[in-house]
Design a protein around this motif. Structure first.
Motif, PDB file in Angstrom:
ATOM      1  N   UNK B  28     -40.926  13.746 -11.975  1.00  0.00           N
ATOM      2  CA  UNK B  28     -41.657  15.003 -12.074  1.00  0.00           C
ATOM      3  C   UNK B  28     -43.148  14.819 -11.843  1.00  0.00           C
ATOM      4  N   UNK B  29     -43.691  13.719 -12.433  1.00  0.00           N
ATOM      5  CA  UNK B  29     -45.115  13.423 -12.233  1.00  0.00           C
ATOM      6  C   UNK B  29     -45.402  13.187 -10.763  1.00  0.00           C
ATOM      7  N   UNK B  30     -44.477  12.448 -10.121  1.00  0.00           N
ATOM      8  CA  UNK B  30     -44.667  12.137  -8.710  1.00  0.00           C
ATOM      9  C   UNK B  30     -44.643  13.411  -7.864  1.00  0.00           C
ATOM     10  N   UNK B  31     -43.693  14.302  -8.159  1.00  0.00           N
ATOM     11  CA  UNK B  31     -43.600  15.554  -7.403  1.00  0.00           C
ATOM     12  C   UNK B  31     -44.866  16.398  -7.587  1.00  0.00           C
ATOM     13  N   UNK B  32     -45.387  16.407  -8.825  1.00  0.00           N
ATOM     14  CA  UNK B  32     -46.616  17.164  -9.083  1.00  0.00           C
ATOM     15  C   UNK B  32     -47.775  16.587  -8.287  1.00  0.00           C
ATOM     16  N   UNK B  33     -47.866  15.242  -8.284  1.00  0.00           N
ATOM     17  CA  UNK B  33     -48.951  14.580  -7.558  1.00  0.00           C
ATOM     18  C   UNK B  33     -48.806  14.803  -6.045  1.00  0.00           C
ATOM     19  N   UNK B  34     -47.566  14.753  -5.552  1.00  0.00           N
ATOM     20  CA  UNK B  34     -47.319  15.005  -4.127  1.00  0.00           C
ATOM     21  C   UNK B  34     -47.776  16.406  -3.754  1.00  0.00           C
ATOM     22  N   UNK B  35     -47.413  17.359  -4.617  1.00  0.00           N
ATOM     23  CA  UNK B  35     -47.758  18.757  -4.352  1.00  0.00           C
ATOM     24  C   UNK B  35     -49.272  18.942  -4.264  1.00  0.00           C
ATOM     25  N   UNK B  36     -49.999  18.373  -5.253  1.00  0.00           N
ATOM     26  CA  UNK B  36     -51.458  18.491  -5.267  1.00  0.00           C
ATOM     27  C   UNK B  36     -52.097  17.872  -4.040  1.00  0.00           C
ATOM     28  N   UNK B  37     -51.675  16.634  -3.748  1.00  0.00           N
ATOM     29  CA  UNK B  37     -52.300  15.914  -2.634  1.00  0.00           C
ATOM     30  C   UNK B  37     -51.950  16.553  -1.300  1.00  0.00           C
ATOM     31  N   UNK B  38     -50.754  17.139  -1.225  1.00  0.00           N
ATOM     32  CA  UNK B  38     -50.389  17.823   0.025  1.00  0.00           C
ATOM     33  C   UNK B  38     -51.278  19.041   0.250  1.00  0.00           C
ATOM     34  N   UNK B  39     -51.587  19.739  -0.844  1.00  0.00           N
ATOM     35  CA  UNK B  39     -52.491  20.880  -0.734  1.00  0.00           C
ATOM     36  C   UNK B  39     -53.848  20.429  -0.212  1.00  0.00           C
ATOM     37  N   UNK B  40     -54.320  19.273  -0.749  1.00  0.00           N
ATOM     38  CA  UNK B  40     -55.642  18.774  -0.368  1.00  0.00           C
ATOM     39  C   UNK B  40     -55.701  18.300   1.079  1.00  0.00           C
ATOM     40  N   UNK B  41     -54.581  17.822   1.606  1.00  0.00           N
ATOM     41  CA  UNK B  41     -54.624  17.267   2.961  1.00  0.00           C
ATOM     42  C   UNK B  41     -53.972  18.203   3.979  1.00  0.00           C
ATOM     43  N   UNK B  42     -53.747  19.441   3.580  1.00  0.00           N
ATOM     44  CA  UNK B  42     -53.074  20.390   4.460  1.00  0.00           C
ATOM     45  C   UNK B  42     -53.842  20.718   5.729  1.00  0.00           C
ATOM     46  N   UNK B  43     -55.182  20.641   5.637  1.00  0.00           N
ATOM     47  CA  UNK B  43     -56.003  21.034   6.781  1.00  0.00           C
ATOM     48  C   UNK B  43     -55.840  20.109   7.979  1.00  0.00           C
ATOM     49  N   UNK B  44     -55.377  18.886   7.734  1.00  0.00           N
ATOM     50  CA  UNK B  44     -55.239  17.942   8.851  1.00  0.00           C
ATOM     51  C   UNK B  44     -53.903  18.159   9.544  1.00  0.00           C
ATOM     52  N   UNK B  45     -53.972  18.622  10.783  1.00  0.00           N
ATOM     53  CA  UNK B  45     -52.731  18.890  11.494  1.00  0.00           C
ATOM     54  C   UNK B  45     -52.054  17.576  11.883  1.00  0.00           C
ATOM     55  N   UNK B  46     -50.769  17.504  11.596  1.00  0.00           N
ATOM     56  CA  UNK B  46     -50.008  16.285  11.828  1.00  0.00           C
ATOM     57  C   UNK B  46     -48.792  16.650  12.665  1.00  0.00           C
ATOM     58  N   UNK B  47     -48.707  16.099  13.865  1.00  0.00           N
ATOM     59  CA  UNK B  47     -47.626  16.492  14.764  1.00  0.00           C
ATOM     60  C   UNK B  47     -46.902  15.266  15.304  1.00  0.00           C
ATOM     61  N   UNK B  48     -45.684  15.473  15.766  1.00  0.00           N
ATOM     62  CA  UNK B  48     -44.983  14.309  16.312  1.00  0.00           C
ATOM     63  C   UNK B  48     -44.777  14.391  17.819  1.00  0.00           C
ATOM     64  N   UNK B  49     -45.654  15.098  18.512  1.00  0.00           N
ATOM     65  CA  UNK B  49     -45.621  14.969  19.955  1.00  0.00           C
ATOM     66  C   UNK B  49     -46.778  14.098  20.424  1.00  0.00           C
ATOM     67  N   UNK B  50     -46.640  13.605  21.640  1.00  0.00           N
ATOM     68  CA  UNK B  50     -47.602  12.612  22.106  1.00  0.00           C
ATOM     69  C   UNK B  50     -48.474  13.093  23.227  1.00  0.00           C
ATOM     70  N   UNK B  51     -48.345  12.469  24.375  1.00  0.00           N
ATOM     71  CA  UNK B  51     -49.274  12.711  25.480  1.00  0.00           C
ATOM     72  C   UNK B  51     -48.731  13.667  26.532  1.00  0.00           C
ATOM     73  N   UNK B  52     -47.622  14.310  26.252  1.00  0.00           N
ATOM     74  CA  UNK B  52     -46.969  15.108  27.290  1.00  0.00           C
ATOM     75  C   UNK B  52     -47.721  16.397  27.593  1.00  0.00           C
ATOM     76  N   UNK B  53     -48.675  16.756  26.771  1.00  0.00           N
ATOM     77  CA  UNK B  53     -49.494  17.926  27.076  1.00  0.00           C
ATOM     78  C   UNK B  53     -50.954  17.564  26.850  1.00  0.00           C
ATOM     79  N   UNK B  54     -51.861  18.321  27.470  1.00  0.00           N
ATOM     80  CA  UNK B  54     -53.272  17.928  27.408  1.00  0.00           C
ATOM     81  C   UNK B  54     -53.769  17.729  25.977  1.00  0.00           C
TER      82      UNK B  54
END
Lengths: 104, 151
Positions: B28-54
């Motif tokens: 439960x502590x881990x899930x709470x910490x994950x939730x908080x930190x995910x909120x804090x790092x949400x602004x950084x867009x993270x994608x799994x595509x590479x160089x196929x588009x500009x």
């Protein structure tokens, strides 16, 4: 040395390809760490000793790959991938590979 | 029943209770910490595509790796091996994998944010089992997340 998981280095043009480079390391588990891990395993959660152990091992595999690329005269390794496989009981191989290139 | 059996059964039940109580608390502590930190790092867009588009205009690129070794508790391991006799959904291990993946991605993102990344591209996730041969009673997995941060 620039490492990327992309097919190139953003903002730079690839001028030469050297082909595949790789680095690997085989690690066995530490007895002391194993004991700590067994205790931690009762309550669950992160096994920090193992996280660090594998991190160090992966770093070493990456460094070997970089050394390989440097020897060829490359200044970047693109499309880097990692893989893990177990070799024998209690031993794991950590493996890193990519394509060595020269970028502008 | 002799004394030895009583001690063994007692130890088993004790460990089950320890695993259940401490294990779910840590989870439960881990899930709470994950939730908080995910909120804090949400602004950084993270994608799994590479160089196929500009790609956006960038000056620098660097690879980031986040990794974690996470283990199941005694209670869950026991219940898990019981359920696997009958087959079906092993919900007890589903949370373990979820926690591992989210933690690994977060660690990668946090490093990238510290470096000043604007985006992480071509993210790959890799999971491996630590105790494949089943030689010791540890149930643990390693998850790594890696990708290229650009700024």
């Amino acid at each position: 040395m620039i490492l990327t998981t992309l097919e190139g280095v953003p903002g730079r043009r690839i001028v030469r390809h050297f082909g595949l480079v790789q680095g690997s390391t085989v690690r066995a588990k530490h007895v002391g760490r194993d004991l700590m891990a067994s205790l931690q395993n009762l309550v669950g959660g992160e096994l920090q000793g193992y996280t660090e152990l594998l991190q160090e091992a992966r770093e070493e595999a990456t460094n070997r790959m970089i050394k390989d690329a440097t020897r060829m005269g490359a200044n970047a390794v693109v499309n880097v991938r990692f893989a893990t496989s177990s070799v024998a009981q209690g031993a794991a191989e950590l493996f890193a590979y990519g394509t060595a290139v020269v970028v502008e | 029943m002799d004394l030895e059996t009583v001690v063994q059964v007692g130890l088993f039940i004790g460990l089950l209770i320890l695993g259940l109580s401490a294990g779910s608390m840590i989870e439960n502590q881990h899930f709470a910490s994950l939730h908080n930190r995910e909120q804090q790092s949400r602004h950084l867009s993270t994608v799994n595509f590479g160089c196929k588009h500009p790609l956006p205009d960038t000056v620098e690129a660097q690879m980031f790796i986040g990794s974690v070794v996470i283990s199941s508790d005694y209670f869950k391991s026991t219940i898990g091996s019981l359920i696997s006799l009958f087959g079906g959904r092993l919900t007890v291990f589903e949370t373990l994998l979820e926690r591992g993946r989210r933690e690994a991605v977060l660690r990668m993102k946090e490093q990238a944010i510290a470096w000043g990344a604007t985006q992480i591209l071509n993210v790959r996730l890799e999971t491996s089992e630590l105790n494949k041969d089943g030689r010791n009673p540890i149930t643990a997995i390693e998850v790594i997340a890696y990708g290229t941060g650009i700024r």
